[in-house]
Design an enzyme around this catalytic site. Structure first.
Site, PDB file in Angstrom:
ATOM      1  N   HIS A 109       0.386  -3.416   9.227  1.00  0.00           N
ATOM      2  CA  HIS A 109       1.822  -3.316   8.980  1.00  0.00           C
ATOM      3  C   HIS A 109       2.523  -2.647  10.148  1.00  0.00           C
ATOM      4  O   HIS A 109       1.933  -1.819  10.858  1.00  0.00           O
ATOM      5  CB  HIS A 109       2.101  -2.506   7.707  1.00  0.00           C
ATOM      6  CG  HIS A 109       1.827  -3.253   6.449  1.00  0.00           C
ATOM      7  ND1 HIS A 109       2.629  -4.260   5.982  1.00  0.00           N
ATOM      8  CD2 HIS A 109       0.809  -3.135   5.544  1.00  0.00           C
ATOM      9  CE1 HIS A 109       2.140  -4.737   4.852  1.00  0.00           C
ATOM     10  NE2 HIS A 109       1.029  -4.081   4.572  1.00  0.00           N
ATOM     11  N   HIS A 142       0.844  -1.199   0.000  1.00  0.00           N
ATOM     12  CA  HIS A 142       0.000   0.000   0.000  1.00  0.00           C
ATOM     13  C   HIS A 142       0.881   1.252   0.000  1.00  0.00           C
ATOM     14  O   HIS A 142       0.658   2.191  -0.775  1.00  0.00           O
ATOM     15  CB  HIS A 142      -0.906   0.024   1.236  1.00  0.00           C
ATOM     16  CG  HIS A 142      -2.175  -0.741   1.081  1.00  0.00           C
ATOM     17  ND1 HIS A 142      -2.215  -2.106   0.992  1.00  0.00           N
ATOM     18  CD2 HIS A 142      -3.481  -0.327   1.012  1.00  0.00           C
ATOM     19  CE1 HIS A 142      -3.466  -2.509   0.880  1.00  0.00           C
ATOM     20  NE2 HIS A 142      -4.254  -1.442   0.882  1.00  0.00           N
TER      21      HIS A 142
END
Length: 380
Positions: free
Chosen positions: A196, A153
């Site tokens: 993350h 991302h």
């Protein structure tokens, strides 16, 4: 150095960021309820897949219930919404929107760089096999059966933002502060959603920056080859397809290969479409001296933009459904498996050609067909 890496990769750091933004774990709950101060508490089971398997840092494990309560709703909606900007729905809308309403040249640059960094990021995930933050203490708002390092991302958002920053000034006069803000929001959203670590996001951003710096001097040469070489269609179709088949094998199923095939397929289809447009001499790019000054946003231009977007997305969705329906049945017939056998669809010999053909068709239709439809119906 090791202590810094350990700190940046720790789940506690992610959990601390979530708490600072008003996202907290809550006691087990099977239903949404009101907490103190009318704070809504949400209950969800994380890590549960549709086929009954469960996620734990890229592997199967027992399901973990992780309820959460939100004390800062503006930040919740901001980061959850920003996280969607790194998903398929964003790419299948934002990139074509640039092509249809701004400049196909910019879309071409974006698609090329997006495909390169996403392939690098996806392969690194399955080669490094570094787990995602653990829950608890982290609250996970998404369900993904894949590894964490690096954050694709963050890679995609950084690449799209800075490719625009580097490419747009020579073509159009447009402010790009929003692109930088988008990059930052998407990166921070990966911490907020618990998907993350800070190290994943930092590494993803740095990898994208490195790819941009190394490739930038060659953009014009690659662009000329892509549009004018007779070898361009064969290379841009064959090479991505080979990379999809050579994708690293895992001891369990992961959606990363399918996602990567979708990205490379869409990129390949767009590339062939751009080459095709160049042969016909109809590229739909702005004319006149560059950089082009964009006209002021009026009711008419806004309405035309919305109409182009709605018509274009409808054509792409239709293309996806028809191509997928046909390709799936042909592949299942060839390999002798049932059309509704989901586990068989995950086999490489079915999944790769299915995804690649469906999304290469979408890419080609986006770059060739849609603008011609706009011309026919008077939207250009």
């Amino acid at each position: 150095m090791c202590s810094v890496v350990s700190y940046l990769s720790s789940s506690e750091l992610v959990a601390g960021f979530q708490r600072a933004c008003g996202l907290f774990p809550a006691p087990r709950s099977t239903h949404e309820r009101l907490g103190p101060g009318n704070t809504r508490i949400h209950g969800r089971r994380n890590g549960t897949c549709q086929n009954g398997e469960h996620e734990a840092n890229g592997h199967k494990s027992d399901a973990v219930r992780s309820d959460y309560e939100v004390k800062n709703w503006p930040l919740y909606f901001l980061f959850v919404g920003s996280a969607t900007l790194g998903n398929e729905v964003f790419y299948i809308t934002f990139l074509p929107f640039i092509h249809w309403n701004l400049d196909p040249f910019l879309c071409r640059r974006l698609v090329n760089m997006w495909a390169v960094v996403m392939y690098i990021g996806q392969v690194m995930k399955d080669m490094l096999k570094i787990p995602r933050p653990t829950s608890p203490p982290v609250v996970k708002l998404e369900q993904r059966i894949e590894f964490g390092m690096p954050s694709t991302h963050a890679m995609a958002a950084t690449t799209i933002a800075f490719t625009l920053l580097l490419s747009a000034p020579e073509r159009v006069k447009v402010g790009l502060v929003a692109a930088v803000v988008l990059s930052a929001l998407v990166s921070l959203s990966r911490l907020y959603t618990g998907m993350h670590s800070a190290l994943d996001v930092i590494c993803g951003t740095l990898i994208s920056a490195l790819v941009l710096v190394v490739s930038y001097p060659h953009w014009d040469s690659l662009d000329f080859f892509q549009l004018n070489s007779s070898l361009s269609p064969a290379i841009t179709l064959f090479l991505p397809l080979v990379l999809c088949y050579k994708y690293p094998e895992l001891d369990h199923y992961s959606a990363t290969r399918a996602d990567t095939t979708i990205i490379l397929g869409a990129s390949a289809g767009c590339s062939v479409g751009y080459w095709f447009n160049q042969r016909l001499g109809i590229t739909f790019e702005p004319t006149g001296p560059f950089p082009v000054t964009l006209p002021p946003l009026s009711t008419e231009t806004f309405t035309l933009g919305v109409a182009r977007f709605c018509v274009g997305v409808s054509i792409l969705v239709l293309t996806r459904q028809v191509t997928k329906w046909i390709a799936l049945r042909l592949l299942c017939l060839y390999y002798g498996v049932a059309v509704h056998n989901v586990s068989a669809h995950r086999r490489k010999e079915i999944e790769v050609p299915l995804k690649f053909s469906s999304y290469s068709a979408i890419g080609w239709v986006n770059s060739v067909v849609v603008c011609r439809v706009f011309t026919l119906v008077g939207l250009l």
